[in-house]
Design a protein around this motif. Structure first.
Motif, short mmCIF file in Angstrom:
data_model
loop_
_atom_site.label_atom_id
_atom_site.label_comp_id
_atom_site.label_asym_id
_atom_site.label_seq_id
_atom_site.Cartn_x
_atom_site.Cartn_y
_atom_site.Cartn_z
N GLY A 26 -65.67 -84.70 -33.33
CA GLY A 26 -65.67 -83.31 -32.89
C GLY A 26 -64.33 -82.77 -32.44
N ASP A 115 -64.59 -79.51 -36.84
CA ASP A 115 -65.78 -80.36 -37.02
C ASP A 115 -66.08 -80.65 -38.48
N TRP A 154 -70.27 -86.38 -32.68
CA TRP A 154 -69.56 -85.11 -32.53
C TRP A 154 -68.85 -84.98 -31.18
#
Length: 162
Positions: A26, A115, A154
């Motif tokens: 992330g 992302d 993430w």
């Protein structure tokens, strides 16, 4: 009719992740640079969307990585052995991935995203906007192991090693 066909990349990932990783994907920004052979008009209106659907090839994988049998995700036996098509990694026959990065901006042929879990230099097979209406319909069902396995997927890269 032959089952084989050729797929030509339309773009390349610039910047972002430099090595593949199982977690901490992330918050990393990268650019999807669309090849010059495609007119700028092919991107007209894409800035209206918050997210993209991106199909890419695991470019650092080799055909020898493909595993056509059931195995535990990430080799961890706390999760059940599942078949090749139940995994979302480079061990599948065509070594393709689908990601849904957030589109931060557009500069000519450069799509600034965050992302995107592909590494620098990855060939992009296709790009499209994420249409909410094309997402899953009805209640989504899955076993508990993907949630456990991807708990830190993430998380920001800055949290790696904490």
């Amino acid at each position: 009719m032959s089952g084989a066909f050729e797929v030509k990349p339309i773009a390349t990932v610039v910047g972002g992740h430099t090595v593949p990783a199982d977690d901490f994907q992330g918050g990393v920004e990268s650019i999807i640079r669309v090849n010059e052979e495609y007119p700028l008009e092919t991107l007209q209106g894409i800035e209206e969307f918050s997210h993209l659907t991106v199909i890419w090839r695991f470019s650092l994988a080799s055909p020898a990585d493909v595993e056509l049998h059931a195995r535990s995700p990430r080799g961890d036996t706390k999760w059940p052995a599942t078949g090749t098509f139940v995994h979302r990694n480079h061990r599948r026959p065509n070594q393709l991935a689908t990601s849904y990065p957030r589109l931060l901006g557009v500069d000519g042929r450069d799509l600034l995203v965050t992302d995107l879990d592909a590494v620098e230099g990855t060939p992009i097979i296709d790009i499209g906007p994420w249409f909410q209406e094309m997402g899953p319909r009805g209640q989504v069902r899955q076993p508990s192991w993907p949630n456990e396995m991807l708990a830190h997927y993430w998380a920001p890269a800055s949290e790696r090693g904490r």
